[in-house]
Structure formats: C-alpha cells, structure tokens
Design a protein around this motif. Structure first.
Motif, mmCIF file in Angstrom:
data_model
loop_
_atom_site.group_PDB
_atom_site.id
_atom_site.type_symbol
_atom_site.label_atom_id
_atom_site.label_comp_id
_atom_site.label_asym_id
_atom_site.label_seq_id
_atom_site.Cartn_x
_atom_site.Cartn_y
_atom_site.Cartn_z
ATOM 1 N N VAL A 1 -2.548 4.075 7.784
ATOM 2 C CA VAL A 1 -3.476 5.206 7.648
ATOM 3 C C VAL A 1 -2.903 6.244 6.681
ATOM 4 N N ALA A 2 -1.596 6.529 6.802
ATOM 5 C CA ALA A 2 -0.961 7.553 5.962
ATOM 6 C C ALA A 2 -1.009 7.181 4.482
ATOM 7 N N SER A 3 -0.968 5.879 4.173
ATOM 8 C CA SER A 3 -0.978 5.465 2.757
ATOM 9 C C SER A 3 -2.234 5.963 2.040
ATOM 10 N N SER A 4 -3.334 6.156 2.811
ATOM 11 C CA SER A 4 -4.582 6.652 2.206
ATOM 12 C C SER A 4 -4.484 8.120 1.806
ATOM 13 N N PHE A 5 -3.565 8.854 2.427
ATOM 14 C CA PHE A 5 -3.368 10.260 2.049
ATOM 15 C C PHE A 5 -2.471 10.373 0.811
ATOM 16 N N PHE A 6 -1.572 9.396 0.635
ATOM 17 C CA PHE A 6 -0.594 9.476 -0.453
ATOM 18 C C PHE A 6 -1.113 8.961 -1.791
ATOM 19 N N TYR A 7 -1.965 7.931 -1.725
ATOM 20 C CA TYR A 7 -2.471 7.319 -2.968
ATOM 21 C C TYR A 7 -3.983 7.266 -2.925
ATOM 22 N N PRO A 8 -4.647 7.559 -4.044
ATOM 23 C CA PRO A 8 -6.101 7.480 -4.048
ATOM 24 C C PRO A 8 -6.562 6.037 -3.806
ATOM 25 N N LYS B 1 0.834 -1.211 0.000
ATOM 26 C CA LYS B 1 0.000 0.000 0.000
ATOM 27 C C LYS B 1 0.865 1.256 0.000
ATOM 28 N N MET B 2 1.971 1.227 0.754
ATOM 29 C CA MET B 2 2.874 2.378 0.802
ATOM 30 C C MET B 2 3.531 2.628 -0.557
ATOM 31 N N ARG B 3 3.636 1.564 -1.363
ATOM 32 C CA ARG B 3 4.194 1.717 -2.721
ATOM 33 C C ARG B 3 3.104 2.070 -3.742
ATOM 34 N N GLY B 4 1.861 2.135 -3.271
ATOM 35 C CA GLY B 4 0.758 2.485 -4.170
ATOM 36 C C GLY B 4 0.265 1.318 -5.002
ATOM 37 N N GLU B 5 0.594 0.084 -4.568
ATOM 38 C CA GLU B 5 0.160 -1.101 -5.327
ATOM 39 C C GLU B 5 -1.219 -1.568 -4.859
ATOM 40 N N THR B 6 -1.899 -2.319 -5.713
ATOM 41 C CA THR B 6 -3.219 -2.860 -5.374
ATOM 42 C C THR B 6 -3.047 -4.104 -4.513
ATOM 43 N N ILE B 7 -3.861 -4.201 -3.461
ATOM 44 C CA ILE B 7 -3.791 -5.412 -2.639
ATOM 45 C C ILE B 7 -5.079 -6.225 -2.786
#
Length: 229
Positions: free
Chosen positions: A45-52, A13-19
């Motif tokens: 939680v922060a990953s939601s701010f970085f990637y849609p 998720k931190m890399r913006g990949e689909t899980i």
C-alpha cells in the motif's frame, strides 16, 4: 505460505519499477487468499504513496482484484448501470436516493458500496440506518430481477476480496492513495457486471478533490480504466 512471486513483485514496486499483469495478479491473489502478512501488505500500500501509479497499473489492479473474487454476469446487450461517489463528504446521501429513481426508469442498477474510509459516514452507513444492507449474492439477483436495483454492502460478497484487506491497512491513517481508490471502485463495478457507470467526484476544500483541474485528471483516469475493462 506466501508466494515468492508476490514478494518479488512488491520489492519491484518499492523500487519504483514497472510490474507485469502476472506479477500484479500474484500480489492480489496472495492478498485475497490471506497469504500476505500485514507488514508486506503495508509495504504494498505504501508503495502507492512513494511512486506515481500509471493508468495501466490501475487497470491491471482493478482487473486482478475482480478476477480473484465473485463475479456477476448479465445478458449481453443489456444496460447494467452504477452511480458511484468517490466519497469524502460526510453524510452525502445522493447515491441512496438516486438508485431507486434510476431503477424506476427501467434501468438495472445493482448498487454495491463499502463502509466509510475517510469520513464519518458514507452511503453504507446511511443505508444501514434505514435497512439491512448485508445481502447474499442470491438476494441481489432476486432484488435486481424484481425491482431492477439493490443497495448492498460489499463487505461479505467476496467482490474484489483483496480490496477489503487493503482498506484495513489504509484506514488507520485515514489516507487512501487515489490510484488505489480508482482501482477499487472499478474492480467492484467490473465484478458486479456494470457496463455503464457515472462517477460522482465532489470538489471542494474539505473533499478528497480540491479543484476542478484535479477532478478532470481523475476523470481521465477513471475513463481509461473503464474503457480497458
């Protein structure tokens, strides 16, 4: 002990990949069981701010959150309703007034709510001024059978338990990613056995949603998650 599956899923998720749903379930299960420390929770939680967040991921999050906690079941074919305001407007008391009115029309409406996250007071704080809102599952079942409704704080019901830990991480900043909010609201509704839900989206310069166009976008996302559930 944490699960390496949830750590790897958070890295993705931190890399913006689909899980996948299984990866999402691993994260939510570890959060529910207190197996993720606050640092990893913050990264999640922060990953939601970085990637849609995609609509599909919102649905997966809501489903996993509900399935990791207590779920209410009602007879099939019965309308089980909810009216939920996304909040952000201080002292907004419409939900508290509408619930008994809807129940008086013969519609079952077991209402649960969280305490305020981004404004000084929400439904929870307003209800608590007048009455006790910390109810057990058995209390809710009795109230709904007798009166067709309840007003219950969800903090000790173990409904979508991961959500309460996620809120603790979001609250200090007074920020809540909108995708997280949609998943949280729909998870709690799904866990409560709701099958008809009215979502109230206040719009204005000081509300969480500033324009009607933005509100329409939220509407589509809520509808997507609701239909999938």
């Amino acid at each position: 002990e944490n699960s390496s599956a949830s750590y790897e899923a958070i890295r993705k998720k931190m890399r913006g990949e689909t899980i996948t749903y299984d990866e999402m379930f691993a994260i939510i299960k570890d959060i529910s069981e207190n197996k993720l420390d606050d640092t990893m929770m913050t990264y999640y939680v922060a990953s939601s701010f970085f990637y849609p967040t995609t609509d599909e991921e919102m649905y997966q999050t809501a489903k996993a959150m509900a399935e990791c906690g207590v779920m209410f079941k009602y007879p099939k074919g019965e309308i089980i309703a909810d009216k939920h305001c996304i909040g952000g407007v201080p002292g907004n008391e419409t939900t508290m007034i509408l619930i008994p009115l809807i129940a008086s029309l013969g519609i079952k409406i077991p209402k649960n709510f969280s305490k305020s996250i981004t404004s000084p007071a929400a439904t929870g704080e307003c209800v608590e001024v007048l009455m006790q809102s910390e109810l057990k599952k058995t209390d809710i079942i009795k109230l709904v059978e007798k009166h067709g409704c309840c007003l219950a704080w969800n903090g000790n019901l173990n409904l979508a338990p991961a959500n309460d830990r996620i809120i603790k991480v979001s609250a200090p900043l007074g920020m809540e990613p909108y995708a997280r909010m949609i998943s949280s609201i729909m998870a709690k509704n799904y866990a409560m056995g709701i099958n008809h839900c009215l979502i109230d989206i206040p719009v204005g310069p000081t509300a969480k949603v500033s324009s009607v166009e933005e509100a329409k976008d939220w509407k589509k996302k809520f509808e997507y998650v609701g239909k999938k559930l």
